[in-house]
Design a protein around this motif. Structure first.
Motif, PDB file in Angstrom:
ATOM      1  N   MET A   1       0.806  -1.221   0.000  1.00  0.00           N
ATOM      2  CA  MET A   1       0.000   0.000   0.000  1.00  0.00           C
ATOM      3  C   MET A   1       0.840   1.271   0.000  1.00  0.00           C
ATOM      4  O   MET A   1       0.310   2.376   0.076  1.00  0.00           O
TER       5      MET A   1
ATOM      6  N   ASP B   1       2.269   2.788  -2.369  1.00  0.00           N
ATOM      7  CA  ASP B   1       1.999   3.657  -3.514  1.00  0.00           C
ATOM      8  C   ASP B   1       0.578   4.185  -3.494  1.00  0.00           C
ATOM      9  O   ASP B   1       0.134   4.815  -4.453  1.00  0.00           O
ATOM     10  N   GLY B   2      -0.155   3.927  -2.401  1.00  0.00           N
ATOM     11  CA  GLY B   2      -1.531   4.373  -2.271  1.00  0.00           C
ATOM     12  C   GLY B   2      -1.649   5.675  -1.502  1.00  0.00           C
ATOM     13  O   GLY B   2      -0.709   6.474  -1.441  1.00  0.00           O
TER      14      GLY B   2
ATOM     15  N   GLY C   1      -3.992  -6.424  -7.778  1.00  0.00           N
ATOM     16  CA  GLY C   1      -3.650  -5.019  -7.620  1.00  0.00           C
ATOM     17  C   GLY C   1      -4.842  -4.088  -7.733  1.00  0.00           C
ATOM     18  O   GLY C   1      -4.966  -3.116  -6.973  1.00  0.00           O
ATOM     19  N   ASP C   2      -5.753  -4.347  -8.670  1.00  0.00           N
ATOM     20  CA  ASP C   2      -6.926  -3.497  -8.822  1.00  0.00           C
ATOM     21  C   ASP C   2      -7.827  -3.584  -7.590  1.00  0.00           C
ATOM     22  O   ASP C   2      -8.353  -2.581  -7.109  1.00  0.00           O
TER      23      ASP C   2
ATOM     24  N   GLN D   1      -6.874  -4.417  -4.605  1.00  0.00           N
ATOM     25  CA  GLN D   1      -6.165  -3.768  -3.512  1.00  0.00           C
ATOM     26  C   GLN D   1      -6.364  -2.257  -3.544  1.00  0.00           C
ATOM     27  O   GLN D   1      -6.571  -1.617  -2.514  1.00  0.00           O
ATOM     28  N   ALA D   2      -6.318  -1.666  -4.757  1.00  0.00           N
ATOM     29  CA  ALA D   2      -6.504  -0.217  -4.875  1.00  0.00           C
ATOM     30  C   ALA D   2      -7.905   0.188  -4.444  1.00  0.00           C
ATOM     31  O   ALA D   2      -8.101   1.218  -3.778  1.00  0.00           O
ATOM     32  N   ARG D   3      -8.925  -0.594  -4.794  1.00  0.00           N
ATOM     33  CA  ARG D   3     -10.291  -0.313  -4.373  1.00  0.00           C
ATOM     34  C   ARG D   3     -10.423  -0.431  -2.858  1.00  0.00           C
ATOM     35  O   ARG D   3     -11.080   0.386  -2.206  1.00  0.00           O
TER      36      ARG D   3
ATOM     37  N   ALA E   1      -8.022  -0.057  -0.574  1.00  0.00           N
ATOM     38  CA  ALA E   1      -7.317   1.062   0.053  1.00  0.00           C
ATOM     39  C   ALA E   1      -8.144   2.343  -0.047  1.00  0.00           C
ATOM     40  O   ALA E   1      -8.196   3.137   0.905  1.00  0.00           O
ATOM     41  N   ALA E   2      -8.787   2.567  -1.192  1.00  0.00           N
ATOM     42  CA  ALA E   2      -9.599   3.766  -1.353  1.00  0.00           C
ATOM     43  C   ALA E   2     -10.765   3.771  -0.370  1.00  0.00           C
ATOM     44  O   ALA E   2     -11.152   4.824   0.153  1.00  0.00           O
TER      45      ALA E   2
END
Length: 296
Positions: A138, A140-141, A283-284, A286-288, A290-291
Motif C-alpha cells: 500500500m 503507492d496508495g 492489484g486493482d 487492492q486499490a479499491r 485502500a480507497a
C-alpha cells in the motif's frame, strides 16, 4: 486470527492467539519498498520522557513544515532511531531503530509534506499472516504514514507481552497521540487478520471483514468504510456490534487514546485469510480496498 482512515485512518489488524495460522508471520522481504523491516529479539519499554520527545518529532514531521532535516535526524538519533530516505522512493522518510539497539519500538514510513489523511498501523505483523506485506503493497496508495511492529506480540516482557496494540510505553502509542492531538480529520486504520473457523458466532464465521471503532459506538467513519467495502468484497462486511458481537477491539489502546482526545478516526479492520490473500495478488482489488479506507 491470522490463520491460515480523509480523517487519518488508523487501520488495525487482528490480535491474539486466534490469529495464529499455518505460518507464524509475514516474510520481511528485503525487496520491500522500504527495505527489510527488522525483527527485534526483545521488547524494551520506552521511558515516558523519550515517548514525549518522539511524539513531538512525529508532530514536526507530520506538520509538513520541516525546515532543518539534519536537526530532525539528530533528534531522532538521540532516541536510538535512524531517519533516512530512499533514492527510489524520495517522497518517504524511513524511520528505524539502529541495529545495535533494537528495542521493538516499531518501524515507520512517513510521507514527506503530505496532508495526513490515512494512517495504516500493523501492530501484529508477525502473528497476523500477510498483514505486514499488505501494508508494504500500500506504499503507492493514499497513506501518509505506515507503521509496523518489530517484535512478535507474544514476546514476554516483565509486565506482560510486547503487544503494541495494548502497550502505552511505546513509540507506536506516541505516534497515535500525535495524530490524535494534531490531526482531527485523520483516519487511523489498524490492519488485523482472523480465522473464520475460530469464530464464536455465525456472523463471525461468515464474515470476510469485521470493522469496529474500538467501542460499541459505530462511528460515521466505520459506517462509511463498511458501505464502501460491501460493494465488492468476497463475503459479508460485518460491523461491531451492529452485525457481529466479537472482534470489536474494545481493549485496543489506540482507539482508547484517540477517543480520549475526542478523535473519531479510529477504524479497526479484521480480515479473513481469503481477503488477505487477494489483497496480495490482485492489484486493482487492492486499490479499491485502500480507497475505501478513506471513505467518508
Amino acid at each position: 486470527r491470522g490463520a491460515g482512515a480523509p480523517a487519518v485512518l488508523a487501520l488495525a489488524v487482528c490480535c491474539g492467539a486466534a490469529c495464529a495460522g499455518p505460518s507464524s508471520g509475514d516474510s520481511f522481504a528485503s525487496d520491500s519498498l522500504s527495505g527489510a523491516r527488522p525483527r527485534c529479539a526483545a521488547y524494551q519499554p520506552m521511558p515516558a520522557s523519550e515517548a514525549a520527545k518522539g511524539q513531538a518529532l512525529f508532530g514536526a514531521m507530520l506538520s509538513g513544515q520541516v525546515t532543518d532535516e539534519a536537526r530532525l535526524r539528530t533528534d531522532w538519533a538521540a532516541l536510538g532511531y535512524e531517519l533516512t530516505g530512499r533514492p527510489d522512493k524520495p517522497r518517504w522518510w524511513v524511520l528505524r531503530e539502529r541495529e545495535t539497539g533494537c528495542r521493538g519500538q516499531g518501524y515507520y514510513l512517513v510521507r514527506r509534506g503530505a496532508p495526513v489523511r490515512l494512517v495504516i498501523q500493523v501492530p501484529h505483523a508477525f502473528a497476523d499472516l500477510h498483514t505486514g506485506d499488505i501494508a508494504d503493497e500500500m506504499q503507492d496508495g493514499p497513506a501518509s504514514v505506515i507503521a509496523w511492529n518489530t517484535v512478535p506480540r507474544h514476546t514476554e516482557v516483565a509486565d506482560g507481552t510486547a503487544d503494541l496494540a495494548r502497550r502505552t510505553d511505546s513509540l507506536f502509542a506516541a505516534l497515535t497521540r500525535s495524530l490524535g492531538r494534531d490531526h482531527p480529520d485523520a483516519r487511523i486504520v489498524q490492519l488485523h487478520g482472523f480465522a473464520n473457523e475460530r469464530r464464536k458466532t455465525a456472523a463471525g464465521s461468515r464474515a470476510a471483514v469485521i470493522l469496529s471503532s474500538g467501542s460499541r459506538w459505530v462511528t460515521p467513519g466505520v459506517d462509511a468504510v463498511a458501505r464502501c467495502l460491501a460493494g465488492f468484497t468476497d463475503g459479508p462486511v460485518a460491523v461491531f456490534p451492529r452485525d457481529v458481537n466479537e472482534l470489536g477491539a474494545t481493549t485496543n489502546l489506540h482507539g482508547k487514546i484517540l477517543r480520549g482526545l475526542g478523535h473519531e478516526g479510529f477504524v479497526h479492520v479484521e480480515m479473513n485469510l481469503p481477503t488477505r490473500r487477494r489483497l496480495l495478488t490482485d492489484g486493482d482489488w487492492q486499490a479499491r480496498f485502500a480507497a475505501c479506507l478513506e471513505a467518508r
